[in-house]
Write a protein that holds these residues in place. Sequence first.
Motif, PDB file in Angstrom:
ATOM      1  N   GLU A  18      37.841 -44.788 -21.719  1.00 27.02           N
ATOM      2  CA  GLU A  18      37.411 -45.885 -22.590  1.00 27.02           C
ATOM      3  C   GLU A  18      35.898 -46.052 -22.624  1.00 27.02           C
ATOM      4  N   LEU A  19      35.203 -45.516 -21.621  1.00 18.32           N
ATOM      5  CA  LEU A  19      33.742 -45.690 -21.584  1.00 18.32           C
ATOM      6  C   LEU A  19      32.991 -44.588 -22.344  1.00 18.32           C
ATOM      7  N   TYR A  23      29.224 -44.366 -24.319  1.00 19.23           N
ATOM      8  CA  TYR A  23      28.180 -43.682 -23.552  1.00 19.23           C
ATOM      9  C   TYR A  23      27.505 -42.601 -24.409  1.00 19.23           C
ATOM     10  N   LYS A  26      25.297 -44.050 -27.126  1.00 17.57           N
ATOM     11  CA  LYS A  26      23.984 -44.504 -26.622  1.00 17.57           C
ATOM     12  C   LYS A  26      23.018 -43.329 -26.474  1.00 17.57           C
ATOM     13  N   ARG A  27      23.564 -42.179 -26.102  1.00 18.12           N
ATOM     14  CA  ARG A  27      22.679 -41.015 -25.954  1.00 18.12           C
ATOM     15  C   ARG A  27      22.150 -40.573 -27.318  1.00 18.12           C
ATOM     16  N   VAL A  48      11.349 -43.195 -19.025  1.00 16.08           N
ATOM     17  CA  VAL A  48      12.403 -44.102 -18.551  1.00 16.08           C
ATOM     18  C   VAL A  48      13.771 -43.672 -19.090  1.00 16.08           C
ATOM     19  N   HIS A  51      14.819 -40.548 -17.252  1.00 17.67           N
ATOM     20  CA  HIS A  51      15.207 -40.896 -15.876  1.00 17.67           C
ATOM     21  C   HIS A  51      16.613 -41.498 -15.849  1.00 17.67           C
ATOM     22  N   SER A  52      16.870 -42.368 -16.793  1.00 16.84           N
ATOM     23  CA  SER A  52      18.162 -43.038 -16.865  1.00 16.84           C
ATOM     24  C   SER A  52      19.287 -42.025 -17.158  1.00 16.84           C
ATOM     25  N   LYS A  54      19.235 -38.883 -16.553  1.00 13.27           N
ATOM     26  CA  LYS A  54      19.369 -38.037 -15.352  1.00 13.27           C
ATOM     27  C   LYS A  54      20.297 -38.709 -14.335  1.00 13.27           C
ATOM     28  N   GLY A  55      20.128 -40.016 -14.179  1.00 17.31           N
ATOM     29  CA  GLY A  55      20.893 -40.734 -13.152  1.00 17.31           C
ATOM     30  C   GLY A  55      22.355 -40.937 -13.493  1.00 17.31           C
ATOM     31  N   SER A  56      22.650 -41.085 -14.787  1.00 18.28           N
ATOM     32  CA  SER A  56      24.032 -41.439 -15.143  1.00 18.28           C
ATOM     33  C   SER A  56      24.875 -40.274 -15.643  1.00 18.28           C
ATOM     34  N   ALA A  58      25.735 -37.023 -14.975  1.00 18.05           N
ATOM     35  CA  ALA A  58      26.722 -36.308 -14.156  1.00 18.05           C
ATOM     36  C   ALA A  58      27.779 -37.252 -13.609  1.00 18.05           C
ATOM     37  N   TYR A  60      29.178 -39.589 -15.175  1.00 19.06           N
ATOM     38  CA  TYR A  60      30.203 -39.681 -16.218  1.00 19.06           C
ATOM     39  C   TYR A  60      30.913 -38.340 -16.418  1.00 19.06           C
ATOM     40  N   THR A  66      22.470 -34.947 -17.447  1.00 23.71           N
ATOM     41  CA  THR A  66      21.604 -35.114 -16.273  1.00 23.71           C
ATOM     42  C   THR A  66      20.478 -34.081 -16.267  1.00 23.71           C
TER      43      THR A  66
END
Lengths: 107, 325
Positions: A18-19, A23, A26-27, A48, A51-52, A54-56, A58, A60, A66
């Motif tokens: 569902e996410l 997601y 947004k990309r 920023v 960075h964001s 990169k963090g999220s 993988a 998902y 990433t």
Amino acid sequence: MELSKSNYTVHIDIDLEELIPAYLEKRRKDIQTIEAALGSDDFETIRVIGHSAKGSGAGYGFDLITEVGAQIELAAKAQNQALIRDNLETLADFLDHVVVIFDEEDV
Amino acid sequence: MKKMYEHTDEWLQSPEQVNPAHAVSANSRIILVDDDEDLRQLIIHKFKHSQLIIDQAGSVQKAKEMLYENHYELILLDLMMEPESGYKLFEFVKNDPKLKWVPLIVLSGSDDIDDKVRCLSMGADDYVTKPFHYKELNARVQRILARSKQFEQMAFCDALTGLYNRRYFYNQLVIEMERNQRYPVPISLALVDIDYFKQINDTYGHPVGDQVLQRLSCVLKQNLRQSDLVARYGGEEFVVLLTNTTEEQAATIMNGVLEKVRKVCFAKAGTEDVRITFSSGIAHLSPDLKVQEWIKRTDSVMYQAKEYGRNRVMTWNELASAIRG
């Protein structure tokens, strides 16, 4: 970054189903924001966002997001417009072709 | 108010059943501080089948407010946040006398060794690099929560009764008083002292005395509300913090408990039933009352309850009226 067909197929835990649409959407918006930021040499915004991602990514299940995020973050720090555009192209191509297969959870 | 059990056997449980450490293990509450909404959503979604309660804060400022409002057992903190860095919150937490003991896991996009060393030196319990795998994060969270619960139990629980100890109670009392300054509600404190406890020990021996203390702990827990905080204050003395409760309401509650106590056999000494009563003093929190003054005031009311013949509950207001004549 060259993508083979196999890179477009991503296996993700079904509990995230569902996410995922939001997601990925947004990309896509990230690409537009970065393109606009490139026009005004706003490398901090680009850093920023990279960075964001990169963090999220993988987390998902999207390792490529990433990787691209990390590249964009580095390129933004170096104010390297060409490298940023290169990675944006990779990201756009990935988002246009990605096929998500939802697997049963392994947790 | 919690159900009052009618049958002695039902509400006289073993101390293990009222151990507060057991109660907190079911729903640990943690705070996730990260300015990346996608990452917060991911973590909350992944943990939704766990028994954890996860609150989220998207900024340092929001996290500070939430840390003051609620009690958390773990902080998950992103370092690279905008506009304020996670380091700001890290320093804030480690410099706060209450928050500095809350376990903290750093979530960071930086794999830099200097960042890791800096965080661990500052007091982080763990450092997890993004992107992370849920299973790894979950394992680290569970390990730290389990360990901190063990420490908490050793530091804050009374070994004989399983109730919280005086140290824990005092900490919570201070927190509640600070909360009350921001959100004033009636709040009352009750001290409970077993009548003639020395005689029980002298007559029947200390094992029977210990049994009485354990059973009274159970009676208190079973007959107070979930929101009431009860602790062993020392010796044969117990203390109860009743939030959202006036002195009069607290007196009604404590009289209910005393009524139960009077009917119960607390131990068997041969064929003899060991029965007890207690004296209780209650005082509400008045504006500008300091913590020590509040405890002292409550203690003086309890002392008066003893003076008036024991086996009774008295309030500060009653005492003040009696003095005024």
